[in-house]
Design a protein around this motif. Sequence first.
Motif, PDB file in Angstrom:
ATOM      1  N   LEU A 397       0.836  -1.198   0.000  1.00 13.94           N
ATOM      2  CA  LEU A 397       0.000   0.000   0.000  1.00 13.94           C
ATOM      3  C   LEU A 397       0.874   1.252   0.000  1.00 13.94           C
ATOM      4  CD1 LEU A 397      -2.882   1.054   0.096  1.00 13.94           C
ATOM      5  CD2 LEU A 397      -2.785   0.929   2.585  1.00 13.94           C
ATOM      6  N   ALA A 398       1.961   1.213   0.750  1.00 13.70           N
ATOM      7  CA  ALA A 398       2.862   2.363   0.784  1.00 13.70           C
ATOM      8  C   ALA A 398       3.488   2.596  -0.596  1.00 13.70           C
ATOM      9  CB  ALA A 398       3.953   2.137   1.832  1.00 13.70           C
ATOM     10  N   TYR A 399       3.803   1.501  -1.280  1.00 11.03           N
ATOM     11  CA  TYR A 399       4.406   1.623  -2.616  1.00 11.03           C
ATOM     12  C   TYR A 399       3.462   2.364  -3.557  1.00 11.03           C
ATOM     13  CZ  TYR A 399       6.723   0.330  -6.964  1.00 11.03           C
ATOM     14  OH  TYR A 399       7.364   0.373  -8.169  1.00 11.03           O
ATOM     15  N   LYS A 400       2.194   1.949  -3.560  1.00 10.03           N
ATOM     16  CA  LYS A 400       1.222   2.624  -4.419  1.00 10.03           C
ATOM     17  C   LYS A 400       1.069   4.089  -4.027  1.00 10.03           C
ATOM     18  CE  LYS A 400      -1.553  -1.493  -5.404  1.00 10.03           C
ATOM     19  NZ  LYS A 400      -2.897  -2.118  -5.292  1.00 10.03           N
ATOM     20  N   SER A 401       1.092   4.345  -2.735  1.00  2.00           N
ATOM     21  CA  SER A 401       0.923   5.709  -2.258  1.00  2.00           C
ATOM     22  C   SER A 401       2.086   6.606  -2.697  1.00  2.00           C
ATOM     23  CB  SER A 401       0.819   5.703  -0.731  1.00  2.00           C
ATOM     24  OG  SER A 401       0.841   7.014  -0.221  1.00  2.00           O
ATOM     25  N   TYR A 402       3.317   6.133  -2.459  1.00  2.00           N
ATOM     26  CA  TYR A 402       4.475   6.953  -2.801  1.00  2.00           C
ATOM     27  C   TYR A 402       4.636   7.069  -4.313  1.00  2.00           C
ATOM     28  CZ  TYR A 402       5.534   6.299   2.127  1.00  2.00           C
ATOM     29  OH  TYR A 402       5.465   6.278   3.494  1.00  2.00           O
ATOM     30  N   ALA A 403       4.262   6.016  -5.036  1.00  8.21           N
ATOM     31  CA  ALA A 403       4.295   6.097  -6.495  1.00  8.21           C
ATOM     32  C   ALA A 403       3.306   7.143  -6.993  1.00  8.21           C
ATOM     33  CB  ALA A 403       3.976   4.731  -7.100  1.00  8.21           C
ATOM     34  N   SER A 404       2.131   7.190  -6.368  1.00  8.24           N
ATOM     35  CA  SER A 404       1.134   8.192  -6.737  1.00  8.24           C
ATOM     36  C   SER A 404       1.636   9.596  -6.423  1.00  8.24           C
ATOM     37  CB  SER A 404      -0.174   7.921  -5.995  1.00  8.24           C
ATOM     38  OG  SER A 404      -1.129   8.913  -6.277  1.00  8.24           O
ATOM     39  N   THR A 567      12.129   4.720  14.459  1.00  2.56           N
ATOM     40  CA  THR A 567      12.380   3.651  13.481  1.00  2.56           C
ATOM     41  C   THR A 567      11.414   3.751  12.319  1.00  2.56           C
ATOM     42  OG1 THR A 567      13.064   2.230  15.319  1.00  2.56           O
ATOM     43  CG2 THR A 567      12.637   1.162  13.206  1.00  2.56           C
ATOM     44  N   ASN A 568      10.156   3.994  12.625  1.00  2.00           N
ATOM     45  CA  ASN A 568       9.140   4.131  11.579  1.00  2.00           C
ATOM     46  C   ASN A 568       9.460   5.284  10.644  1.00  2.00           C
ATOM     47  OD1 ASN A 568       6.197   3.499  10.624  1.00  2.00           O
ATOM     48  ND2 ASN A 568       6.217   5.695  10.984  1.00  2.00           N
ATOM     49  N   ASN A 569       9.881   6.421  11.219  1.00  2.00           N
ATOM     50  CA  ASN A 569      10.204   7.590  10.388  1.00  2.00           C
ATOM     51  C   ASN A 569      11.395   7.319   9.475  1.00  2.00           C
ATOM     52  OD1 ASN A 569       8.138   9.008  11.566  1.00  2.00           O
ATOM     53  ND2 ASN A 569       9.441  10.250  12.890  1.00  2.00           N
ATOM     54  N   VAL A 570      12.402   6.651  10.007  1.00  2.00           N
ATOM     55  CA  VAL A 570      13.593   6.351   9.201  1.00  2.00           C
ATOM     56  C   VAL A 570      13.229   5.429   8.041  1.00  2.00           C
ATOM     57  CG1 VAL A 570      15.845   5.204   9.216  1.00  2.00           C
ATOM     58  CG2 VAL A 570      15.208   6.730  11.098  1.00  2.00           C
ATOM     59  N   ILE A 571      12.447   4.395   8.328  1.00  2.00           N
ATOM     60  CA  ILE A 571      12.048   3.464   7.260  1.00  2.00           C
ATOM     61  C   ILE A 571      11.157   4.162   6.245  1.00  2.00           C
ATOM     62  CG2 ILE A 571      10.793   1.329   6.770  1.00  2.00           C
ATOM     63  CD1 ILE A 571      11.607   0.324   9.530  1.00  2.00           C
ATOM     64  N   THR A 572      10.218   4.975   6.723  1.00  2.00           N
ATOM     65  CA  THR A 572       9.329   5.701   5.814  1.00  2.00           C
ATOM     66  C   THR A 572      10.114   6.638   4.904  1.00  2.00           C
ATOM     67  OG1 THR A 572       7.518   5.597   7.420  1.00  2.00           O
ATOM     68  CG2 THR A 572       7.361   7.277   5.702  1.00  2.00           C
ATOM     69  N   PHE A 573      11.081   7.355   5.477  1.00  2.00           N
ATOM     70  CA  PHE A 573      11.917   8.254   4.680  1.00  2.00           C
ATOM     71  C   PHE A 573      12.636   7.464   3.578  1.00  2.00           C
ATOM     72  CE2 PHE A 573      15.916  10.242   3.623  1.00  2.00           C
ATOM     73  CZ  PHE A 573      15.614  11.593   3.507  1.00  2.00           C
ATOM     74  N   THR A 574      13.233   6.338   3.953  1.00  2.00           N
ATOM     75  CA  THR A 574      13.981   5.533   2.978  1.00  2.00           C
ATOM     76  C   THR A 574      13.066   5.002   1.882  1.00  2.00           C
ATOM     77  OG1 THR A 574      15.489   4.878   4.762  1.00  2.00           O
ATOM     78  CG2 THR A 574      15.539   3.569   2.741  1.00  2.00           C
ATOM     79  N   GLN A 575      11.898   4.466   2.286  1.00  6.39           N
ATOM     80  CA  GLN A 575      10.955   3.937   1.301  1.00  6.39           C
ATOM     81  C   GLN A 575      10.474   5.025   0.344  1.00  6.39           C
ATOM     82  OE1 GLN A 575       7.833   2.148   3.624  1.00  6.39           O
ATOM     83  NE2 GLN A 575       8.819   0.131   3.646  1.00  6.39           N
ATOM     84  N   GLN A 576      10.068   6.143   0.915  1.00  2.58           N
ATOM     85  CA  GLN A 576       9.501   7.207   0.087  1.00  2.58           C
ATOM     86  C   GLN A 576      10.551   7.768  -0.876  1.00  2.58           C
ATOM     87  OE1 GLN A 576       7.506  10.209   2.350  1.00  2.58           O
ATOM     88  NE2 GLN A 576       6.941  11.436   0.573  1.00  2.58           N
TER      89      GLN A 576
END
Length: 607
Positions: A397-404, A567-576
């Motif tokens: 879901l995050a992938y679709k969101s950041y891709a959008s 931890t969540n913020n670091v992972i979110t930053f990297t993913q996005q």
Amino acid sequence: MDDQNKNLILATALSFGVILIWFVLFPPPEATQDPNAPLAVESTDAVTPSTAPATATTDAANSGAATSVEATAVANAPRVDIDTARLSGSVSLLGGRLDDLKLNDYRETQDPESPIVTFLSPNGEPNAYYALYGWAPGAGLSLDQVPGSNTLWAIESGDTLTVETPITLKWDNGAGLIFRRTISVDKDYMFSVEQTVENTGAGTVALAPYGVLARYGEPDDLKNFFILHEGLISMADGELTETDYDGMTDYTFDQREGAPAEVSQVEANGWIGFTDHYWMATLIPEQGKPFKSVAKYDASRDIYQTEAVMPTIQLAEGETASANSRLYAGSKDWGKIRAYQNDEGVEGLLESIDWGWFSFLTKPIMWLLMWLYGVIGNMGWAIIALTVVLKIIVFPLAYKSYASMAKMKELQPQMEKLKENAGDDRQKMQQAMMELYKKEKVNPAAGCLPILIQIPIFFSLYKVIFVTKELRHAPWFGWITDLSAPDPSSIFNLFGMLPFGVPELGFFEIFSLGILPILLGISMWLQQKLNPAPTDPTQKMIFAWMPWVFMFMLGSFASGLVVYWITNNVITFTQQYGIMRIHGYKPDVFGNITSSFKKKPPEGDAK
């Protein structure tokens, strides 16, 4: 991202902020003809269930003296020691009560020399709290013919209660009835109580076995935090009831006039007791059999009381009858409570842990956290591993969101052109935007989904960290020795380098931030820099302040929660960052950081 989408994200974030501010500011037997018939009162001890008319052994004028006599009697009564690996204390032969219990695995503070946690204590001690068993008299019997709170029992067998050696107490009423009580305990926190009565006299008698939990006043360490339930808790045929101590005052029992104000009949399975933040005492009658569940409050003596009264037994001459029940008295250990429920048939006992609104998430998160802890052996690293697992689960879901979101950035020039063409005609602009979204297959609301998903996960993990006993005094590394407590480091102790805690500074304590809250603020700020600042001045100001507001707000939260959020913020930053680059948009993090420090030129100088 258009203004509508920005406003949606802003509204969601502000709602989240309001909820967090709220967390901070508002702290985190048919023994009677009639089920509501009056119960008897014995001295100043716990009110004893009975079929006899309501009586009082003392007047208001001499109630103080009665209290002194009762406390002295309890203090001078002989006792039988309790000695197991997890428990120590004693059983009083006055009433055969369990009123002296310490939890050997836990200390009051992290100091290894601090006292062991005292859980149950006798009448006469501050905040007395004990379990009492007995028989309520029915037809043909009076109060003095059945054992109650002031009955002096004799030891028939056993000199110390251990896991291997139960004790048996005996009392002969001198009128043909011989009572025995056998108490055993397992290796953890479960006591088993078998009550038997033998009729050696003439004729048939009626009586009902019962168990009582009496608590004198509210506990000293009451949290009064709205997300945590403390007080009465009961299960009746699958229905959970939770009532705090203030609510229990509505169940006021008048020792001269009244009956218990809250009575329910349990048909097969249930239990009733009191729950604290980390500890619990619960009466558990034999499962699969009916009993009467009672809760009441005696305002004159400030006693909160729960009862489990089993059905009346008709005992003919020469017969013997028995009743079995259990008492859970100890730590709210998730694994042990789960085993008692799943392996020993105590229906719904796991609900004694306050799972909150999102229990469908909280329970599996707790299971996963404890599994990871079993593998890793350190609760701090287990929280980090849990965060990684949760991010993996929601990654599609995050992938679709950041891709959008990346696609929206690519469409930014076209969107600006549509705004110029539409001028002041907002309806025309919105229609053109919708056509563009449809043509490019972009969902403008997709960028909000990670935030919306994050909210229930955050609250569920907050529940796990705040409510469950497993994080109490659980260390991570270095200065973080208790993940259930705020970060103890501060500029005032050179961030943990000096050997003392944060001094009492009143209001200015909010500026005494630890390392973890500061890292949290920085991680939120960096996450914002993946995108340019909003053009709207109000939005820009709110977004600029949000990381630092959260930093101060969460400074008083449990360290384990802050570890999760960082931890969540670091992972979110990297993913996005990675997903946006894959889809053609290259976030200018450094440029966005430097632009945020540039001073805005006066309007007259703008070109």
